[in-house]
Scaffold this active site. Sequence first.
Site, PDB file in Angstrom:
ATOM      1  N   SER A 580      47.116  29.952  39.922  1.00 25.07           N
ATOM      2  CA  SER A 580      46.075  30.002  38.896  1.00 25.07           C
ATOM      3  C   SER A 580      46.462  31.040  37.856  1.00 25.07           C
ATOM      4  CB  SER A 580      44.725  30.363  39.515  1.00 25.07           C
ATOM      5  OG  SER A 580      43.761  30.656  38.518  1.00 25.07           O
ATOM      6  N   TYR A 593      38.237  35.538  44.103  1.00 25.71           N
ATOM      7  CA  TYR A 593      39.069  34.385  43.770  1.00 25.71           C
ATOM      8  C   TYR A 593      40.419  34.817  43.214  1.00 25.71           C
ATOM      9  CZ  TYR A 593      40.720  30.321  41.141  1.00 25.71           C
ATOM     10  OH  TYR A 593      41.484  29.305  40.619  1.00 25.71           O
TER      11      TYR A 593
END
Length: 704
Positions: A580, A593
Site C-alpha cells: 500500500s 493499518y
Amino acid sequence: MSDIQAKAPIATKATPFLVPCSRWESHMDRLEGPQALLLRSNLLGADLSVTNYGGGNTSAKLISRDPLTGADIEVLWVKGSGGDLGSMKLDGFATLEQRKLLSLEALYRGQEHEDEMVGYLPHCTFDLNPRAASIDTPLHAYLPFTHVDHVHPDAIIALAAARDGEAVTREVWGGAVGWLSWQRPGFALGLRLRDHVARNPGLRGVMLAGHGIICWGDTARSCYENTIALIADAAHYLNERLAHGPAFGGVALPARPASERSAAAARLLPKLRGLMQGARGKIGHFADDAETLEFVGSRGLDRLAAIGTSCPDHFLRTKIVPMVLDPARLDDDSYLAAMTGDYRSAYAGYYQRCAGPDDPPMRDANPVVVLVPGIGRLTLAADKSTARIAGEFYANAINVMRGAEVIGGYVGLDEREAFRIEYWALEEAKLRRMPAPRPLVGKIALVTGGAGGIGAATAARLAEDGACIMLVDRDADRLREAAERLEKQAGADRVRMAVADVTREAEIEAAFTACAREFGGLDILVANAGIASSAALEATTTDLWRQNFAVLAEGYFLTARAAFTLMKRGNGGSIVFIGSKNGVAAATNAAAYASAKAASLHLARCLALEGAPFGIRVNTVNPDAVIKGSHIWDGAWRRERAGAHGIDDGAGLEAHYRDRSMLKREVLPEDVAQAVHFFASDLSAKSTGNMINVDAGNAQAFTR
C-alpha cells in the site's frame, strides 16, 4: 468449478464395460446431409462408452454442387485433423472431392512413400475448405459406403489388443465383422480395408488390430445404430467373462484410505514436478478412481505396465509406458530422482534404437503417467487439460488391459511400430502447426483475497497468459462467484478455489496442500488478502491493532511460508505482496493499518534475501486508493477515510484521490494486476526485493 475442500472419492468396485444404447430419436430423421452427419458425430462423441476425447472420426459421401461448373459431384465430408466429435461444428469437417480422392491410387508408390500421399489431400479439397484432412481419410474414402464411423471405445480396443482377438471377433459376431492385423493408419491401410470388404460381402464392420473398429451404414441413423450395437456386443461379451474372477491376477496391495491417498499425492506431485526437465514447467493431475486403484494394486501391474499402451489414440498422449513407483519410498528424494532419471534414460534408449536419420529430434523424455500402488494415478503435462486428458486416456488403457486379459491376454505394439506412430512426420507436422504457448502456461498461481477487486483482476490477468489459478478467500459466496467468472474466461481445468482465512494457519496449510494436489505445486503467490481500518490513536483498540497485523503481517507471513515450502520442491517461484502507499507514506488516523502494511513491506525484503538461493523472488506492488471493485471500500473504511479528509463519502472520494495524484488518473484493479503480472512473470526474472507503486503518482510515497 471444483471446490478443493470436497473429500476425495472413496474407492468402490471397478465398473464393468459401459454398454452404449442408441440416443437417436425419431424426430432426428428429418435432418439430412451435413446436419445429419454432424448430429451423428456429436451423439457418438458425447458418449464416453463410444469415443475418447479427440478420438475417432466419422464421414459421409454427399452430393454437392460444384461452385465453378454447377454440376453435382460427390464430396467426402470427414472429421478434420485435431477435432473432437462431441463438440465439433460443421467447420470441423474436411470436405474433399471423392473423384479426386479415388484417383490418388494411381499416384501411390508403395508403403515406403506413404507420407507423400498426405501431401496430395489438400489438392482434393472441395470449396476451398481450410480444414486439414485427417490421416484416416483414406479409410473412409475407399470404402463403398455412404456413411462410415471409425471409433476406439475401450470394449472394442480390448478385443483389438487381445492375443485371441481375431478368434473372439468371429465368436462374437459370427463372421459379420472382419479382422485386419495391425497396420499403421494411412493410404495403404485404406486400400487394404477396401479389398478386404470386397472379398467379404455382407460385413457390418472390420476390426483393426490394436486400433479400433470401422463400420458403416446406408443412412446416418443406420450407421450410428450399427456402431452402437457393435460396441454393445463387445461390452456384453467382456462383462460376462469379467464376472468370473478378479481382474489383473488379484490384489497385491489394497488401496489406502482416501485421505491418505490425497495427502500422498499432494506431497509427491511437487517433488515430481521439480524433477521434470525442460524449459517449461509441468502441471499435474491426480486420480484415484476405482479402476485405477484396482490396476495399480494388482499382481499384474508390473507386467502389464511394462507392455505399455497399444492403441495409438492412447500412447500419443500417455507415452508407451508409465513410471511405476514404490509406495514405501515416496518420501525418499534420491529414489524419486533416480527413478525419473532412469525413465528418461530408458526413453532415450528407445529413441536411439528406433530413430532413423530422417526422423524428428527426440521429444520430451519425462514420464507423463506415474502409477503408485495403493495411491492412484498421477499425470504431468504442459497444461492442466493435457494432464487430465492424458490421465483419462491411461484409464482407457487400463480398461483395455482388463478386458484383453480375460480373452487370451493383452498384447502391445512392436516397439518400432509404436515409434513409427509417435515420431511420424505427420504427427510432427501437426505439433508444429500448434500455436506457441502463452507465457505463463505451465505456471501455477495462488491468489489470496481472490474474491476482491484486486485479487480477481490479478487472477484474470495471470490466467490470460495461461497460468493455473487457485483462488483463496474467506468469503465462500463471493469466492464461488469469482471462481465462476474466471472459469468462463480460462476454463474449468485451470481454476480451483479454497475457502480459507489467512489468519488461520491450518486453513492456509490446507489451501496450499490442495493447490499441490490439484495442480502439482506452486510458482506464483499473490498475497493480497487484506482489511482496512481508520481510527485516531486514542480510538485504536488493541483488538483493532492486532486484527490489522493478523491479516496484513501475520497473514502474509503464513502464506509466504507455505509458498516457500512448495517453491523449494520445485524450481523456485515469484511471491508478490500487495502492499500500500500507506506502507511507505504515513497516514492520518490509520496507524494500525499503515504500520501493518509497513511490516509486510519489510517482510518482503527479508524474504527476498532468504529466497534468492532457491530461485524465489519476492517483490511488492503498492497501490493507492483502488476504490472500484474493492470490497474493502464498500463499508466503514470508505466513510472513515472520507471523514479523515473532510469530504463527502459519496462520489467525492473517487474525485479526491484522482485529483490528489500527480497524473490525475484513477487507479483500477486492472492497473494493479498488470504490475503483479510483471513481477510474477519472466519479464522481471532479474528483480527481487523491489517495489512498484501503482498510485498515479504520489511524491510522498516515492521509495527512493
